[in-house]
Write a protein that holds these residues in place. Structure first.
Motif, PDB file in Angstrom:
ATOM      1  N   ILE A  99      17.855  10.368 -38.030  1.00  0.00           N
ATOM      2  CA  ILE A  99      17.438   9.929 -36.826  1.00  0.00           C
ATOM      3  C   ILE A  99      18.575   9.615 -35.985  1.00  0.00           C
ATOM      4  N   PHE A 100      18.963  10.269 -35.051  1.00  0.00           N
ATOM      5  CA  PHE A 100      20.264  10.012 -33.985  1.00  0.00           C
ATOM      6  C   PHE A 100      19.756   9.315 -32.828  1.00  0.00           C
ATOM      7  N   ALA A 101      20.670   7.999 -32.698  1.00  0.00           N
ATOM      8  CA  ALA A 101      20.224   7.157 -31.480  1.00  0.00           C
ATOM      9  C   ALA A 101      21.486   6.886 -30.671  1.00  0.00           C
ATOM     10  N   ASP A 102      21.375   6.740 -29.553  1.00  0.00           N
ATOM     11  CA  ASP A 102      22.436   6.422 -28.534  1.00  0.00           C
ATOM     12  C   ASP A 102      22.940   4.855 -28.617  1.00  0.00           C
ATOM     13  N   GLU A 103      23.937   4.747 -27.645  1.00  0.00           N
ATOM     14  CA  GLU A 103      24.327   3.446 -27.712  1.00  0.00           C
ATOM     15  C   GLU A 103      23.452   2.285 -27.477  1.00  0.00           C
ATOM     16  N   THR A 104      22.205   2.594 -27.004  1.00  0.00           N
ATOM     17  CA  THR A 104      21.167   1.516 -26.888  1.00  0.00           C
ATOM     18  C   THR A 104      20.424   1.260 -28.114  1.00  0.00           C
ATOM     19  N   GLY A 105      20.523   2.219 -29.088  1.00  0.00           N
ATOM     20  CA  GLY A 105      19.585   2.352 -30.208  1.00  0.00           C
ATOM     21  C   GLY A 105      18.443   3.100 -29.914  1.00  0.00           C
ATOM     22  N   THR A 106      18.253   3.883 -28.774  1.00  0.00           N
ATOM     23  CA  THR A 106      17.130   4.615 -28.398  1.00  0.00           C
ATOM     24  C   THR A 106      17.418   5.783 -28.998  1.00  0.00           C
ATOM     25  N   VAL A 107      16.312   6.326 -29.923  1.00  0.00           N
ATOM     26  CA  VAL A 107      16.292   7.541 -30.785  1.00  0.00           C
ATOM     27  C   VAL A 107      16.334   8.902 -29.773  1.00  0.00           C
ATOM     28  N   ARG A 108      17.234   9.829 -29.638  1.00  0.00           N
ATOM     29  CA  ARG A 108      17.479  10.820 -28.956  1.00  0.00           C
ATOM     30  C   ARG A 108      17.249  12.188 -29.600  1.00  0.00           C
ATOM     31  N   ASN A 109      17.103  12.177 -30.957  1.00  0.00           N
ATOM     32  CA  ASN A 109      16.784  13.351 -31.627  1.00  0.00           C
ATOM     33  C   ASN A 109      16.680  13.012 -33.191  1.00  0.00           C
ATOM     34  N   ILE A 110      15.657  13.907 -33.854  1.00  0.00           N
ATOM     35  CA  ILE A 110      15.440  13.648 -35.190  1.00  0.00           C
ATOM     36  C   ILE A 110      15.401  15.012 -35.996  1.00  0.00           C
ATOM     37  N   HIS A 111      16.337  15.143 -36.807  1.00  0.00           N
ATOM     38  CA  HIS A 111      16.286  16.399 -37.648  1.00  0.00           C
ATOM     39  C   HIS A 111      15.625  15.904 -38.857  1.00  0.00           C
TER      40      HIS A 111
ATOM     41  N   ILE B  27      25.727  10.005 -29.303  1.00  0.00           N
ATOM     42  CA  ILE B  27      25.301   9.412 -30.396  1.00  0.00           C
ATOM     43  C   ILE B  27      26.093   8.441 -30.789  1.00  0.00           C
ATOM     44  N   GLN B  28      25.593   7.139 -31.252  1.00  0.00           N
ATOM     45  CA  GLN B  28      26.453   6.258 -31.820  1.00  0.00           C
ATOM     46  C   GLN B  28      25.992   5.744 -33.194  1.00  0.00           C
ATOM     47  N   TYR B  29      24.498   5.854 -33.471  1.00  0.00           N
ATOM     48  CA  TYR B  29      23.910   5.453 -34.814  1.00  0.00           C
ATOM     49  C   TYR B  29      22.979   6.505 -35.252  1.00  0.00           C
ATOM     50  N   ILE B  30      23.146   6.572 -36.534  1.00  0.00           N
ATOM     51  CA  ILE B  30      22.149   7.565 -37.354  1.00  0.00           C
ATOM     52  C   ILE B  30      21.662   6.766 -38.452  1.00  0.00           C
ATOM     53  N   LEU B  31      20.291   7.148 -38.550  1.00  0.00           N
ATOM     54  CA  LEU B  31      19.641   6.307 -39.749  1.00  0.00           C
ATOM     55  C   LEU B  31      18.963   7.500 -40.360  1.00  0.00           C
ATOM     56  N   GLU B  32      19.518   7.649 -41.817  1.00  0.00           N
ATOM     57  CA  GLU B  32      19.087   8.528 -42.889  1.00  0.00           C
ATOM     58  C   GLU B  32      17.987   7.841 -43.559  1.00  0.00           C
ATOM     59  N   ILE B  33      16.811   8.472 -43.697  1.00  0.00           N
ATOM     60  CA  ILE B  33      15.754   7.984 -44.556  1.00  0.00           C
ATOM     61  C   ILE B  33      15.416   9.260 -45.215  1.00  0.00           C
ATOM     62  N   ASN B  34      14.415   8.867 -46.143  1.00  0.00           N
ATOM     63  CA  ASN B  34      13.819   9.941 -47.048  1.00  0.00           C
ATOM     64  C   ASN B  34      13.122  11.057 -46.351  1.00  0.00           C
TER      65      ASN B  34
END
Length: 162
Positions: A97-109, A126-133
């Motif tokens: 889950i790829f998010a910009d500097e505001t924490g808003t999700v811009r893309n999901i792979h 992109i500034q934040y990436i959340l990896e989940i199962n």
């Protein structure tokens, strides 16, 4: 009942008010080891490891055979940038889950293939990436425009501040 009875009733009432209010306050508190997401689909929370140093980001979730369903890893960069990830030496499928500097999700792979060396482009700012199962983003219906909430997301810029 007198004063003693009134004092007892007041202390019981105070106990219940504190007991009911405490979980709500705890749920809304930001913690380094948890990230919250929200969107028109609802809300979710994951326990996360934070990778905010170059060596931690390089290691990521490599060589792990499993991850708890409610767990993940949050990659944090100092500023927004183009990002690319791969799955080399990563043994479990992941949703990124790829998010910009505001924490808003811009893309999901979704469902990144374990051990693949194919580059996964997350976006330019992109500034934040959340990896989940793998499969969790679809199961929860997480989509673009969703918002992340975590102490690492700069309060002044955050779409959903702590």
């Amino acid at each position: 009942m007198g004063n003693r009875g009134k004092a007892f009733r007041l202390s019981v009432a105070a106990f219940w008010l504190v007991s009911l209010a405490a979980p709500a306050a705890a749920e809304t508190a930001c913690r380094d080891d948890q990230i919250s997401l929200r969107g028109d689909w609802g809300e979710a929370r994951f326990t996360v490891e934070v990778a905010d140093e170059p060596d931690e980001r390089a290691q990521g979730l490599m060589h792990r055979e499993s991850m708890a369903r409610s767990a993940g890893m949050l990659f944090v960069y100092d500023s927004a940038r183009p990002v690319r990830f791969w799955m080399k030496n990563t043994l479990i499928p992941l949703d990124m889950i790829f998010a910009d500097e505001t924490g808003t999700v811009r893309n999901i792979h979704r469902m990144a293939e374990p051990e693949s060396e194919e580059m996964i482009f997350g976006g330019n700012e992109i500034q934040y990436i959340l990896e989940i199962n793998g499969g969790m983003a679809d199961a929860l219906k997480i989509g673009e425009g969703s918002e992340l909430r975590h102490p690492a997301i700069t309060a002044g810029a955050a779409a959903w501040p702590c």
